[in-house]
Scaffold this active site. Structure first.
Site, short mmCIF file in Angstrom:
data_model
loop_
_atom_site.label_atom_id
_atom_site.label_comp_id
_atom_site.label_asym_id
_atom_site.label_seq_id
_atom_site.Cartn_x
_atom_site.Cartn_y
_atom_site.Cartn_z
N HIS A 79 -4.82 7.36 -3.91
CA HIS A 79 -3.66 7.30 -4.82
C HIS A 79 -3.81 6.05 -5.68
CE1 HIS A 79 -2.28 4.29 -1.96
NE2 HIS A 79 -2.25 5.18 -0.98
N GLY A 84 -2.62 3.18 -5.47
CA GLY A 84 -2.87 1.93 -4.73
C GLY A 84 -4.36 1.71 -4.55
N HIS A 85 -5.04 2.78 -4.10
CA HIS A 85 -6.51 2.69 -3.97
C HIS A 85 -7.15 2.43 -5.34
CE1 HIS A 85 -5.45 5.51 -0.51
NE2 HIS A 85 -6.07 4.52 0.11
N GLY A 102 -9.34 7.75 2.48
CA GLY A 102 -9.18 8.91 1.61
C GLY A 102 -7.74 9.20 1.27
N LYS A 131 -0.63 -4.46 0.93
CA LYS A 131 0.26 -3.50 1.62
C LYS A 131 0.02 -3.54 3.14
CE LYS A 131 1.78 0.92 2.56
NZ LYS A 131 0.86 1.33 3.54
N ASP A 132 -1.26 -3.66 3.54
CA ASP A 132 -1.60 -3.76 4.96
C ASP A 132 -1.92 -5.22 5.26
OD1 ASP A 132 -1.90 -0.75 5.90
OD2 ASP A 132 -2.70 -0.93 3.88
N GLY A 192 -5.88 -4.12 0.44
CA GLY A 192 -4.54 -4.18 -0.13
C GLY A 192 -3.59 -5.07 0.68
N LEU A 238 3.13 2.77 -2.28
CA LEU A 238 2.30 3.97 -2.22
C LEU A 238 1.54 4.01 -0.89
CD1 LEU A 238 3.04 4.27 -5.15
CD2 LEU A 238 0.67 4.64 -5.71
N GLN A 286 -9.25 3.88 15.37
CA GLN A 286 -8.10 3.02 15.05
C GLN A 286 -6.77 3.75 15.21
OE1 GLN A 286 -9.32 2.39 10.82
NE2 GLN A 286 -7.13 2.61 10.37
P1 AMP Z 1 -6.09 3.37 3.58
O1 AMP Z 1 -6.82 4.48 2.91
O2 AMP Z 1 -4.63 3.63 3.75
O3 AMP Z 1 -6.78 2.88 4.83
O4 AMP Z 1 -6.14 2.15 2.56
C1 AMP Z 1 -7.34 1.67 2.05
C2 AMP Z 1 -7.08 0.38 1.34
O5 AMP Z 1 -6.15 0.59 0.29
C3 AMP Z 1 -6.47 -0.70 2.26
O6 AMP Z 1 -7.07 -1.95 1.96
C4 AMP Z 1 -5.02 -0.66 1.90
O7 AMP Z 1 -4.36 -1.89 2.11
C5 AMP Z 1 -5.10 -0.34 0.41
N1 AMP Z 1 -3.84 0.25 -0.03
C6 AMP Z 1 -3.17 1.30 0.53
N2 AMP Z 1 -2.00 1.52 -0.12
C7 AMP Z 1 -1.92 0.57 -1.08
C8 AMP Z 1 -0.95 0.25 -2.09
N3 AMP Z 1 0.18 0.93 -2.21
N4 AMP Z 1 -1.22 -0.78 -2.91
C9 AMP Z 1 -2.36 -1.50 -2.81
N5 AMP Z 1 -3.31 -1.24 -1.89
C10 AMP Z 1 -3.10 -0.23 -1.03
#
Ligand code: AMP
Length: 304
Positions: A36, A38-39, A33, A151-152, A149, A186, A63
């Site tokens: 942004h 990126g999501h 959640g 990013k991770d 992403g 992001l 986690q």
């Molecule tokens: P999170 O909500 O942070 O667990 O991220 C959910 C998914 O969005 C994961 O696969 C992240 O790698 C991806 N994600 C988070 N930030 C970015 C970003 N800046 N660019 C691309 N993917 C992202």
């Protein structure tokens, strides 16, 4: 169309089964959640590549290695649902913790050795929690494709290895990191940064780009490349580096020498916020730096 929000495992299973029985393919975007751009990039790709886009929104307690991080993780379900609606998401799966973990979890997924280094060293149990919840989500939704992403990058490597080693029938799709115009990746955690911290945060990406330039210029010794990046970071004493490593992109193990593509990855604290970033670096780009730079500058918001 209206995005449908479901909170229970039975409901999401029924909804997805109906979609699949009418011949539609399913794309899953797992998130925590605070959505942004990126999501959005993951969601848009899922919309393009599959017929039914499912976004899961779940702040996964198992986690988090620190309770304060779990407690202050941003949660904004109604804003996130509007965000999904605007991107034509079919289904949002937003379970409560008690729905995903009705009793203390007894079965866990350990993925070695990709989870040993980098964040694995500093966040004990983190990747075990990630792999376990992603396996649960894949079993619940049974998507054709699941989106993650770059990013991770270590998380992505862990998931790819889990999918391969456990023969899971899903295609994992990697999506490039979306960045602010100044290079900062992001992240939902960026909103914790004070204005002063936000101003220095792009130095993380700057340090990685310096490392990439050194590798493109032919540097082969990881220590030398790391020192160049560390010199940038030392300009901002507010940045407390947790790690800066040069690893094999598949195994995420540190390399002894740079002789092919490597991932330069870092984690750092700025104030009370922990940020991560990484860049894929290729020595072969030494032959064609101008082309490489031009092709990377796709949009102002993707300085990678
Ligand atoms: P999170 O909500 O942070 O667990 O991220 C959910 C998914 O969005 C994961 O696969 C992240 O790698 C991806 N994600 C988070 N930030 C970015 C970003 N800046 N660019 C691309 N993917 C992202």
């Amino acid at each position: 169309m209206t995005t449908r929000v479901v909170r229970s495992i039975d409901e999401i299973r029924n909804a997805v089964t109906r979609e699949r029985s009418s011949g539609r393919t399913i794309g899953l975007v797992p998130t925590m959640g605070a959505l942004h751009a990126g999501h959005a990039s993951l969601i848009d790709l899922a919309r393009r590549q599959t017929d039914c886009a499912v976004v899961s929104i779940f702040v996964n307690p198992i986690q988090f290695d620190r309770t304060d991080d779990y407690n202050r993780y941003p949660r904004a379900l109604s804003v996130d649902v509007d965000f999904c609606q605007a991107r034509s998401v079919d289904l949002v799966f937003a379970p409560a913790a008690a729905e995903m973990y009705p009793h203390p979890q007894g079965a866990f997924v350990e993925v070695a050795p990709v989870s040993e280094h980098l964040c694995g060293r500093f966040r004990p149990g983190h990747f075990r929690g990630v792999a376990t919840v992603v396996l649960k989500l894949l079993n619940i939704v049974q998507p054709d494709r699941a989106y993650f992403g770059e990013k991770d990058a270590q998380q992505l490597a862990v998931i790819r290895r889990m999918v391969a080693d456990l023969n899971l029938p899903v295609t994992i799709v990697e999506v490039p990191t979306v960045r602010e115009p100044d290079g900062l990746a992001l992240s939902s955690r960026n909103q914790h940064l004070t204005p002063g911290e936000r101003r220095i945060a792009p130095m993380l990406n700057r340090a990685l780009r310096v490392a990439r330039q050194a590798i493109a210029a032919g540097a082969t010794a990881p220590e030398g490349v790391k020192n160049e990046a560390l010199r940038i970071l030392s300009q901002a004493p507010e940045i407390r580096l947790e790690y800066l490593e040069i690893v094999d992109p598949g195994t995420m193990q540190p390399v002894a020498a740079i002789s092919g593509p490597v991932r330069v990855a870092l984690a750092a604290w700025i104030g009370n916020t922990r940020l991560i970033d990484n860049l894929l670096c290729n020595p072969e780009e030494a032959q064609a730096p101008a082309v490489e730079q031009g092709s990377r500058a796709v949009t102002a918001s993707r300085v990678s």
